[in-house]
Design a protein around this motif. Structure first.
Motif, PDB file in Angstrom:
ATOM      1  N   GLY A   1       0.546   1.641   2.730  1.00  0.00           N
ATOM      2  CA  GLY A   1       1.926   1.388   3.179  1.00  0.00           C
ATOM      3  C   GLY A   1       2.758   2.663   3.395  1.00  0.00           C
ATOM      4  N   GLY A   2       2.590   3.363   2.228  1.00  0.00           N
ATOM      5  CA  GLY A   2       3.387   4.590   2.293  1.00  0.00           C
ATOM      6  C   GLY A   2       3.092   5.654   3.074  1.00  0.00           C
ATOM      7  N   GLU A   3       1.813   5.981   3.343  1.00  0.00           N
ATOM      8  CA  GLU A   3       1.437   6.835   4.429  1.00  0.00           C
ATOM      9  C   GLU A   3       1.680   6.282   5.742  1.00  0.00           C
ATOM     10  OE1 GLU A   3      -2.615   8.121   2.117  1.00  0.00           O
ATOM     11  OE2 GLU A   3      -2.803   6.235   3.250  1.00  0.00           O
ATOM     12  N   TYR A   4       1.426   4.998   5.966  1.00  0.00           N
ATOM     13  CA  TYR A   4       1.994   4.508   7.341  1.00  0.00           C
ATOM     14  C   TYR A   4       3.442   4.465   7.711  1.00  0.00           C
ATOM     15  CZ  TYR A   4       3.543   0.627  10.467  1.00  0.00           C
ATOM     16  OH  TYR A   4       4.102  -0.026  11.485  1.00  0.00           O
ATOM     17  N   ALA A   5       4.330   4.135   6.534  1.00  0.00           N
ATOM     18  CA  ALA A   5       5.861   4.384   6.893  1.00  0.00           C
ATOM     19  C   ALA A   5       5.928   5.700   7.062  1.00  0.00           C
ATOM     20  CB  ALA A   5       6.598   3.903   5.691  1.00  0.00           C
ATOM     21  N   ALA A   6       5.627   6.795   6.407  1.00  0.00           N
ATOM     22  CA  ALA A   6       5.768   8.259   6.773  1.00  0.00           C
ATOM     23  C   ALA A   6       5.129   9.084   7.882  1.00  0.00           C
ATOM     24  CB  ALA A   6       5.637   9.090   5.390  1.00  0.00           C
ATOM     25  N   ASN A   7       3.975   8.688   7.954  1.00  0.00           N
ATOM     26  CA  ASN A   7       3.037   9.337   9.062  1.00  0.00           C
ATOM     27  C   ASN A   7       2.815   8.625  10.492  1.00  0.00           C
ATOM     28  OD1 ASN A   7       2.593  11.527   7.467  1.00  0.00           O
ATOM     29  ND2 ASN A   7       1.440  10.155   6.067  1.00  0.00           N
TER      30      ASN A   7
END
Length: 174
Positions: free
Chosen positions: A127-133
């Protein structure tokens, strides 16, 4: 900054700015005797999507962020055919974003997110990677493309129309 602040809150303030840009575009078109619906078919390059699709995609990316990060089904949105539909799509998206549970979004950093595109490409991330990238760059790509289409077609927009929320922090003097 939390995932909710980076995505949902940021997307909402920028969608409000886009709505203001569409209001200016509508007024400008009417002032020069141009049908505002023609702006929705305008594009920057022949192989790029028109303004109507850029609005649809910005709203889709904003909604999908909330859905993917909270495990909800993805929305299916359609491109607007006139400025009233475009503003309504933005309003519906803002309503959807307002209903998102911030705690669920902020707890989604380790949630598995899979992006599967129509051409067979797939991306697996948390989720963090999805949100940022993914979610943030995709959203802003379509948002700035919409702004650029409007500017390219003579709508008198400036930086203040792109980030009107910044005036909340403006200080006078030097």
């Amino acid at each position: 900054m939390t995932i909710h602040q980076m995505t949902i809150c940021g997307f909402a303030q920028m969608l409000r700015a886009l709505k203001g840009q569409l209001d200016k575009a509508d007024a400008h078109a009417l002032a020069i005797g141009y049908d505002p619906r023609n702006l929705l078919s305008a594009r920057l390059a022949p192989d790029m999507h028109p303004l109507s699709k850029q609005i649809q995609f910005a709203c889709t990316q904003a909604r999908e962020a909330g859905c993917r990060l909270s495990g909800e089904p993805l929305p299916l949105l359609h491109a607007p055919h006139d400025m009233d539909q475009a503003r309504a799509l933005i309003d519906q998206t803002l309503d959807h974003l307002a209903a998102v549970d911030a705690a669920v979004i902020d707890a989604s950093a380790s949630r598995e997110v899979a992006i599967e595109l129509a051409d067979g490409l797939a991306f697996d991330m948390n989720g963090g990677e999805y949100a940022a990238n993914w979610a943030t760059p995709q959203f802003y790509f379509h948002l700035i493309t919409a702004y650029s289409i409007l500017r390219h077609n003579g709508v008198p927009l400036g930086k203040a129309d792109y980030v009107p929320h910044m005036f909340a922090w403006m200080r006078q003097g030097g």
